[in-house]
Design an enzyme around this catalytic site. Structure first.
Site, PDB file in Angstrom:
ATOM      1  N   GLY A  44     -12.488  25.272  10.469  1.00  0.00           N
ATOM      2  CA  GLY A  44     -12.152  26.648  10.121  1.00  0.00           C
ATOM      3  C   GLY A  44     -12.160  27.507  11.372  1.00  0.00           C
ATOM      4  O   GLY A  44     -12.831  27.176  12.354  1.00  0.00           O
ATOM      5  N   GLN A  49     -12.854  35.194  16.120  1.00  0.00           N
ATOM      6  CA  GLN A  49     -13.210  34.145  17.080  1.00  0.00           C
ATOM      7  C   GLN A  49     -12.159  33.968  18.164  1.00  0.00           C
ATOM      8  O   GLN A  49     -12.411  33.294  19.171  1.00  0.00           O
ATOM      9  CB  GLN A  49     -13.420  32.804  16.353  1.00  0.00           C
ATOM     10  CG  GLN A  49     -14.634  32.813  15.440  1.00  0.00           C
ATOM     11  CD  GLN A  49     -14.814  31.461  14.785  1.00  0.00           C
ATOM     12  OE1 GLN A  49     -14.184  31.159  13.790  1.00  0.00           O
ATOM     13  NE2 GLN A  49     -15.659  30.619  15.371  1.00  0.00           N
ATOM     14  N   CYS A  97     -20.610  26.111  14.224  1.00  0.00           N
ATOM     15  CA  CYS A  97     -19.589  27.129  14.432  1.00  0.00           C
ATOM     16  C   CYS A  97     -19.001  26.952  15.829  1.00  0.00           C
ATOM     17  O   CYS A  97     -19.750  26.756  16.789  1.00  0.00           O
ATOM     18  CB  CYS A  97     -20.233  28.513  14.316  1.00  0.00           C
ATOM     19  SG  CYS A  97     -19.068  29.868  14.523  1.00  0.00           S
ATOM     20  N   LEU A  98     -17.682  27.027  15.942  1.00  0.00           N
ATOM     21  CA  LEU A  98     -17.035  26.845  17.251  1.00  0.00           C
ATOM     22  C   LEU A  98     -17.486  27.899  18.258  1.00  0.00           C
ATOM     23  O   LEU A  98     -17.453  27.653  19.464  1.00  0.00           O
ATOM     24  CB  LEU A  98     -15.510  26.891  17.104  1.00  0.00           C
ATOM     25  CG  LEU A  98     -14.876  25.746  16.299  1.00  0.00           C
ATOM     26  CD1 LEU A  98     -13.380  25.994  16.117  1.00  0.00           C
ATOM     27  CD2 LEU A  98     -15.126  24.397  16.958  1.00  0.00           C
ATOM     28  N   HIS A 139     -18.204  30.441   5.085  1.00  0.00           N
ATOM     29  CA  HIS A 139     -18.548  30.574   6.509  1.00  0.00           C
ATOM     30  C   HIS A 139     -17.507  31.435   7.236  1.00  0.00           C
ATOM     31  O   HIS A 139     -17.862  32.344   7.996  1.00  0.00           O
ATOM     32  CB  HIS A 139     -18.642  29.180   7.136  1.00  0.00           C
ATOM     33  CG  HIS A 139     -18.932  29.177   8.600  1.00  0.00           C
ATOM     34  ND1 HIS A 139     -20.113  28.716   9.134  1.00  0.00           N
ATOM     35  CD2 HIS A 139     -18.187  29.597   9.668  1.00  0.00           C
ATOM     36  CE1 HIS A 139     -20.073  28.852  10.457  1.00  0.00           C
ATOM     37  NE2 HIS A 139     -18.910  29.379  10.810  1.00  0.00           N
ATOM     38  N   GLU A 140     -16.224  31.156   6.990  1.00  0.00           N
ATOM     39  CA  GLU A 140     -15.168  31.911   7.690  1.00  0.00           C
ATOM     40  C   GLU A 140     -15.091  33.354   7.195  1.00  0.00           C
ATOM     41  O   GLU A 140     -14.865  34.283   7.982  1.00  0.00           O
ATOM     42  CB  GLU A 140     -13.806  31.216   7.524  1.00  0.00           C
ATOM     43  CG  GLU A 140     -13.742  29.793   8.069  1.00  0.00           C
ATOM     44  CD  GLU A 140     -14.263  29.668   9.490  1.00  0.00           C
ATOM     45  OE1 GLU A 140     -14.098  30.604  10.293  1.00  0.00           O
ATOM     46  OE2 GLU A 140     -14.871  28.622   9.798  1.00  0.00           O
ATOM     47  N   HIS A 143     -17.415  35.554   8.933  1.00  0.00           N
ATOM     48  CA  HIS A 143     -16.940  36.005  10.254  1.00  0.00           C
ATOM     49  C   HIS A 143     -16.202  37.344  10.140  1.00  0.00           C
ATOM     50  O   HIS A 143     -16.301  38.189  11.027  1.00  0.00           O
ATOM     51  CB  HIS A 143     -15.991  34.980  10.885  1.00  0.00           C
ATOM     52  CG  HIS A 143     -16.684  33.877  11.624  1.00  0.00           C
ATOM     53  ND1 HIS A 143     -17.460  34.103  12.744  1.00  0.00           N
ATOM     54  CD2 HIS A 143     -16.719  32.543  11.423  1.00  0.00           C
ATOM     55  CE1 HIS A 143     -17.934  32.947  13.188  1.00  0.00           C
ATOM     56  NE2 HIS A 143     -17.499  31.978  12.405  1.00  0.00           N
TER      57      HIS A 143
HETATM   58 NI    NI Z   1     -17.953  29.951  12.588  1.00  0.00          NI
END
Ligand code: NI
Length: 184
Positions: A44, A49, A97-98, A139-140, A143
């Site tokens: 995701g 991000q 998370c990236l 999760h996304e 963000h």
């Molecule tokens: Ni994340």
């Protein structure tokens, strides 16, 4: 285009993202977000991000599921999403998370949700998701609200990762994808 991913510590990750004006052409941005997510082997990616404070995320939950799993994942973009309801049993799952490389933690969330969103053709949808797909969406979606999964950790767990988070902000945690570091 592959974007660099914003690392922990950048204020955009703590900001509430803004709605995209209805009908705006976001196809190229969505394609780039898929490419950026795939390059980083992510499941995701949310627009903040890649340093864009707008309400858009892409997911590919199929990567979290094997052939034997009953659940099938989805690869999809969500524009201006609103989670209308979350329900079912709460359960813990280890998230990463990236933007926060090398940190993982078990986070408890409800197993199902109903979400309203526009797809990439600006069709308004209302759908129910469960399992891994719901988990990635939660999760996304966070963000877009300026919430990171580590925000759910208790004080002790937060203290344990504090120095790691500073290292991430300074670019001292290597990744095999390109990042933007706030303290570098
Ligand atoms: Ni994340």
């Amino acid at each position: 285009m592959i974007y660099p991913i914003v690392a922990y510590g950048n204020p955009i990750l703590k900001k509430e993202a803004l709605d995209i004006p209805e009908g705006e052409n976001v196809q190229e941005l969505i394609d780039s977000m898929y490419a950026t997510m795939d390059r980083a082997n992510g499941v995701g990616l949310a627009a903040p991000q890649i340093n864009q404070g707008i309400r858009l995320f892409v997911i590919d939950s199929s990567l979290m599921l094997g052939e034997d799993d009953e659940e099938k994942g989805i690869r999809r973009a969500f524009i201006n999403p609103i989670i209308l309801d979350e329900y079912g049993d709460d359960y813990g799952f280890e998230e990463g998370c990236l933007s926060i490389p090398d940190v993982r933690a078990e986070i408890i969330r409800p197993e199902k949700l109903t979400i309203e969103y526009y797809d990439e053709n600006w069709n308004l949808k209302e759908e129910e998701f469960s399992g891994m797909t719901a988990r990635v969406i939660q999760h996304e979606y966070d963000h877009l609200e300026g919430i990171l999964f580590i925000d759910y950790l208790n004080g002790l767990k937060k203290r344990l990762i504090k120095s790691k988070l500073i290292d991430i902000s300074k670019g001292k945690v290597p990744t095999d994808y390109r990042m933007i570091y706030p303290l570098k």
